[in-house]
Design a protein around this motif. Structure first.
Motif, PDB file in Angstrom:
ATOM      1  N   CYS A   1       8.947  -4.607  -1.557  1.00 43.58           N
ATOM      2  CA  CYS A   1       8.591  -3.242  -1.180  1.00 43.58           C
ATOM      3  C   CYS A   1       7.074  -3.099  -1.122  1.00 43.58           C
ATOM      4  CB  CYS A   1       9.130  -2.250  -2.211  1.00 43.58           C
ATOM      5  SG  CYS A   1      10.920  -2.267  -2.375  1.00 43.58           S
TER       6      CYS A   1
ATOM      7  N   ASP B   1       5.552  -0.629  -2.643  1.00 38.09           N
ATOM      8  CA  ASP B   1       5.169  -0.117  -3.958  1.00 38.09           C
ATOM      9  C   ASP B   1       6.375  -0.233  -4.887  1.00 38.09           C
ATOM     10  OD1 ASP B   1       6.235   3.103  -4.165  1.00 38.09           O
ATOM     11  OD2 ASP B   1       6.239   2.115  -2.226  1.00 38.09           O
ATOM     12  N   LYS B   2       6.192   0.042  -6.166  1.00 38.70           N
ATOM     13  CA  LYS B   2       7.256  -0.156  -7.152  1.00 38.70           C
ATOM     14  C   LYS B   2       8.447   0.779  -6.959  1.00 38.70           C
ATOM     15  CE  LYS B   2       5.257   2.742 -10.810  1.00 38.70           C
ATOM     16  NZ  LYS B   2       6.241   3.790 -10.799  1.00 38.70           N
ATOM     17  N   ASP B   3       8.268   1.868  -6.220  1.00 40.27           N
ATOM     18  CA  ASP B   3       9.359   2.812  -5.971  1.00 40.27           C
ATOM     19  C   ASP B   3       9.986   2.658  -4.586  1.00 40.27           C
ATOM     20  OD1 ASP B   3       9.043   4.113  -8.479  1.00 40.27           O
ATOM     21  OD2 ASP B   3       7.296   5.165  -7.666  1.00 40.27           O
ATOM     22  N   CYS B   4       9.461   1.747  -3.793  1.00 43.07           N
ATOM     23  CA  CYS B   4       9.914   1.548  -2.401  1.00 43.07           C
ATOM     24  C   CYS B   4       9.848   2.840  -1.591  1.00 43.07           C
ATOM     25  CB  CYS B   4      11.336   0.983  -2.356  1.00 43.07           C
ATOM     26  SG  CYS B   4      11.450  -0.722  -2.879  1.00 43.07           S
ATOM     27  N   SER B   5       8.835   3.633  -1.840  1.00 40.56           N
ATOM     28  CA  SER B   5       8.723   4.921  -1.149  1.00 40.56           C
ATOM     29  C   SER B   5       7.779   4.882   0.043  1.00 40.56           C
ATOM     30  CB  SER B   5       8.290   6.007  -2.130  1.00 40.56           C
ATOM     31  OG  SER B   5       7.053   5.670  -2.708  1.00 40.56           O
TER      32      SER B   5
END
Length: 132
Positions: free
Chosen positions: A35, A37-41
């Motif tokens: 991803c 970022d760590k939140d896959c946002s």
């Protein structure tokens, strides 16, 4: 509790049970994903569909040839498995599908622009493959 409250409670309960019967955990397609970022946002890249793809279940999204897709994650395949990415379709012709995120085979698309070269690898969870 009077009859009207009992009836309302019964209808709400029935709706909840009915909703839960349509939701299901499905097999995990991978143990890890890449991803932005760590939140896959955040979007990793944009891809263009090379051909039509018909989703086999609710984990996947339909693709139409020429359609643009925002890519949010790339699954790290286990041995012998296909390579799937998750994303959301884009375009005025596909307004009914915009905002729906699902998986699609990476060999059905051509990545046209990479927004995030630096990525993180994180474990997938059961909720990544939840069908509602």
């Amino acid at each position: 509790m009077d009859k009207s409250h009992s009836l309302i409670f019964l209808l709400i309960s029935a709706g909840f049970v009915c909703h839960m019967t349509h939701a299901a955990l499905t097999e995990k397609l991978a143990d890890f994903k890449t991803c932005a970022d760590k939140d896959c946002s955040y979007v990793i890249s944009v891809a263009k569909a090379l051909e039509d793809y018909v989703a086999s279940d609710c984990r996947y999204i339909n693709l139409r040839r020429g359609q643009m897709i925002y890519v949010f994650s790339k699954l790290k395949p286990v041995e012998g498995a296909g390579v799937f990415w998750s994303g959301s379709v884009y375009g005025e012709r596909y307004v009914d599908q915009m905002g729906v995120i699902g998986y699609f085979p990476s060999n059905y698309v051509n990545e046209t622009h990479v927004y995030q070269k630096k990525t993180v690898e994180i474990p997938t969870t059961d909720m990544d493959f939840f069908c509602a």
